[in-house]
Design a protein around this motif. Structure first.
Motif, PDB file in Angstrom:
ATOM      1  N   MET A   1       9.742 -14.890   8.081  1.00  0.00           N
ATOM      2  CA  MET A   1       8.330 -14.638   7.927  1.00  0.00           C
ATOM      3  C   MET A   1       8.039 -14.432   6.441  1.00  0.00           C
ATOM      4  O   MET A   1       8.717 -13.668   5.775  1.00  0.00           O
ATOM      5  N   PRO A   2       7.036 -15.103   5.915  1.00  0.00           N
ATOM      6  CA  PRO A   2       6.744 -14.983   4.485  1.00  0.00           C
ATOM      7  C   PRO A   2       6.083 -13.646   4.139  1.00  0.00           C
ATOM      8  O   PRO A   2       5.372 -13.055   4.942  1.00  0.00           O
ATOM      9  N   PHE A   3       6.359 -13.182   2.923  1.00  0.00           N
ATOM     10  CA  PHE A   3       5.674 -12.025   2.379  1.00  0.00           C
ATOM     11  C   PHE A   3       4.399 -12.519   1.715  1.00  0.00           C
ATOM     12  O   PHE A   3       4.415 -13.512   0.999  1.00  0.00           O
ATOM     13  N   LYS A   4       3.299 -11.837   1.951  1.00  0.00           N
ATOM     14  CA  LYS A   4       2.042 -12.148   1.268  1.00  0.00           C
ATOM     15  C   LYS A   4       1.904 -11.134   0.147  1.00  0.00           C
ATOM     16  O   LYS A   4       1.870  -9.935   0.383  1.00  0.00           O
ATOM     17  N   ILE A   5       1.830 -11.634  -1.091  1.00  0.00           N
ATOM     18  CA  ILE A   5       1.894 -10.780  -2.264  1.00  0.00           C
ATOM     19  C   ILE A   5       0.633 -10.953  -3.096  1.00  0.00           C
ATOM     20  O   ILE A   5       0.196 -12.073  -3.344  1.00  0.00           O
ATOM     21  N   ASN A   6       0.054  -9.838  -3.515  1.00  0.00           N
ATOM     22  CA  ASN A   6      -1.086  -9.840  -4.428  1.00  0.00           C
ATOM     23  C   ASN A   6      -0.616  -9.268  -5.759  1.00  0.00           C
ATOM     24  O   ASN A   6      -0.098  -8.157  -5.814  1.00  0.00           O
ATOM     25  N   LEU A  46       7.034  -6.571 -12.390  1.00  0.00           N
ATOM     26  CA  LEU A  46       6.070  -6.253 -11.342  1.00  0.00           C
ATOM     27  C   LEU A  46       6.364  -4.875 -10.763  1.00  0.00           C
ATOM     28  O   LEU A  46       7.503  -4.575 -10.411  1.00  0.00           O
ATOM     29  N   LEU A  47       5.342  -4.054 -10.670  1.00  0.00           N
ATOM     30  CA  LEU A  47       5.451  -2.710 -10.113  1.00  0.00           C
ATOM     31  C   LEU A  47       4.904  -2.733  -8.695  1.00  0.00           C
ATOM     32  O   LEU A  47       3.783  -3.198  -8.465  1.00  0.00           O
ATOM     33  N   ILE A  48       5.679  -2.232  -7.758  1.00  0.00           N
ATOM     34  CA  ILE A  48       5.230  -2.163  -6.361  1.00  0.00           C
ATOM     35  C   ILE A  48       4.324  -0.942  -6.224  1.00  0.00           C
ATOM     36  O   ILE A  48       4.761   0.186  -6.407  1.00  0.00           O
ATOM     37  N   THR A  49       3.048  -1.179  -5.933  1.00  0.00           N
ATOM     38  CA  THR A  49       2.080  -0.078  -5.865  1.00  0.00           C
ATOM     39  C   THR A  49       1.572   0.184  -4.454  1.00  0.00           C
ATOM     40  O   THR A  49       0.892   1.180  -4.229  1.00  0.00           O
ATOM     41  N   GLY A  50       1.868  -0.682  -3.516  1.00  0.00           N
ATOM     42  CA  GLY A  50       1.404  -0.474  -2.148  1.00  0.00           C
ATOM     43  C   GLY A  50       2.024  -1.489  -1.208  1.00  0.00           C
ATOM     44  O   GLY A  50       2.505  -2.535  -1.631  1.00  0.00           O
ATOM     45  N   ILE A  51       2.024  -1.145   0.054  1.00  0.00           N
ATOM     46  CA  ILE A  51       2.571  -2.032   1.091  1.00  0.00           C
ATOM     47  C   ILE A  51       1.742  -1.882   2.363  1.00  0.00           C
ATOM     48  O   ILE A  51       1.003  -0.916   2.520  1.00  0.00           O
ATOM     49  N   SER A  52       1.871  -2.849   3.241  1.00  0.00           N
ATOM     50  CA  SER A  52       1.316  -2.712   4.582  1.00  0.00           C
ATOM     51  C   SER A  52       2.184  -3.524   5.531  1.00  0.00           C
ATOM     52  O   SER A  52       2.841  -4.477   5.128  1.00  0.00           O
ATOM     53  N   ASP A  53       2.182  -3.122   6.785  1.00  0.00           N
ATOM     54  CA  ASP A  53       2.988  -3.851   7.764  1.00  0.00           C
ATOM     55  C   ASP A  53       2.182  -5.003   8.356  1.00  0.00           C
ATOM     56  O   ASP A  53       1.066  -5.284   7.923  1.00  0.00           O
ATOM     57  N   ILE A  54       2.725  -5.654   9.345  1.00  0.00           N
ATOM     58  CA  ILE A  54       2.096  -6.838   9.935  1.00  0.00           C
ATOM     59  C   ILE A  54       0.750  -6.512  10.586  1.00  0.00           C
ATOM     60  O   ILE A  54      -0.128  -7.361  10.650  1.00  0.00           O
ATOM     61  N   ALA A  55       0.559  -5.252  11.010  1.00  0.00           N
ATOM     62  CA  ALA A  55      -0.699  -4.846  11.628  1.00  0.00           C
ATOM     63  C   ALA A  55      -1.720  -4.371  10.601  1.00  0.00           C
ATOM     64  O   ALA A  55      -2.840  -4.045  10.944  1.00  0.00           O
ATOM     65  N   GLY A  56      -1.317  -4.300   9.311  1.00  0.00           N
ATOM     66  CA  GLY A  56      -2.237  -3.870   8.259  1.00  0.00           C
ATOM     67  C   GLY A  56      -2.209  -2.382   8.002  1.00  0.00           C
ATOM     68  O   GLY A  56      -3.012  -1.883   7.227  1.00  0.00           O
ATOM     69  N   ILE A  57      -1.278  -1.668   8.620  1.00  0.00           N
ATOM     70  CA  ILE A  57      -1.188  -0.226   8.419  1.00  0.00           C
ATOM     71  C   ILE A  57      -0.519   0.023   7.057  1.00  0.00           C
ATOM     72  O   ILE A  57       0.573  -0.470   6.813  1.00  0.00           O
ATOM     73  N   PRO A  58      -1.182   0.775   6.171  1.00  0.00           N
ATOM     74  CA  PRO A  58      -0.606   1.007   4.839  1.00  0.00           C
ATOM     75  C   PRO A  58       0.604   1.912   4.879  1.00  0.00           C
ATOM     76  O   PRO A  58       0.705   2.810   5.719  1.00  0.00           O
ATOM     77  N   GLY A  59       1.524   1.650   3.972  1.00  0.00           N
ATOM     78  CA  GLY A  59       2.716   2.477   3.856  1.00  0.00           C
ATOM     79  C   GLY A  59       2.477   3.594   2.869  1.00  0.00           C
ATOM     80  O   GLY A  59       1.512   3.604   2.125  1.00  0.00           O
ATOM     81  N   SER A  60       3.379   4.558   2.854  1.00  0.00           N
ATOM     82  CA  SER A  60       3.276   5.657   1.909  1.00  0.00           C
ATOM     83  C   SER A  60       4.507   5.686   1.025  1.00  0.00           C
ATOM     84  O   SER A  60       5.534   5.075   1.345  1.00  0.00           O
ATOM     85  N   LYS A  61       4.430   6.388  -0.074  1.00  0.00           N
ATOM     86  CA  LYS A  61       5.528   6.454  -1.027  1.00  0.00           C
ATOM     87  C   LYS A  61       6.774   7.030  -0.341  1.00  0.00           C
ATOM     88  O   LYS A  61       6.679   7.982   0.425  1.00  0.00           O
ATOM     89  N   GLY A  62       7.895   6.429  -0.591  1.00  0.00           N
ATOM     90  CA  GLY A  62       9.147   6.889  -0.002  1.00  0.00           C
ATOM     91  C   GLY A  62       9.632   6.011   1.138  1.00  0.00           C
ATOM     92  O   GLY A  62      10.778   6.084   1.539  1.00  0.00           O
ATOM     93  N   LEU A  63       8.767   5.157   1.666  1.00  0.00           N
ATOM     94  CA  LEU A  63       9.176   4.240   2.733  1.00  0.00           C
ATOM     95  C   LEU A  63       9.779   2.980   2.144  1.00  0.00           C
ATOM     96  O   LEU A  63       9.373   2.536   1.082  1.00  0.00           O
ATOM     97  N   GLU A  64      10.750   2.405   2.819  1.00  0.00           N
ATOM     98  CA  GLU A  64      11.292   1.105   2.389  1.00  0.00           C
ATOM     99  C   GLU A  64      10.347   0.020   2.806  1.00  0.00           C
ATOM    100  O   GLU A  64       9.692   0.099   3.822  1.00  0.00           O
TER     101      GLU A  64
END
Length: 64
Positions: A1-6, A46-64
């Motif tokens: 599954m591809p990663f969608k990156i902004n 590139l600095l990773i500043t945020g993530i979300s899962d397949i459902a669009g739920i945002p991740g928090s700092k400390g999660l892989e």
């Protein structure tokens, strides 16, 4: 599954998709070399500043 990156630079956003698995195991706040994701990003850090899962739920700092 591809990663969608902004990627944001100087107020402009660039969108790309990558099958590269270099992001697996990275955390918010870590940085990676741009050429690991796309050859057009060579020379950028590139600095990773945020993530979300397949459902669009945002991740928090400390999660892989």
């Amino acid at each position: 599954m591809p990663f969608k990156i902004n990627v944001s630079h100087n107020g402009k956003a660039y969108k790309l998709e990558s099958e590269n698995e270099v992001l697996i195991g990275k955390r918010i706040g870590e940085s990676i070399d741009g050429d690991e994701l796309d050859e057009n990003l060579k020379g950028y850090k590139l600095l990773i500043t945020g993530i979300s899962d397949i459902a669009g739920i945002p991740g928090s700092k400390g999660l892989e």
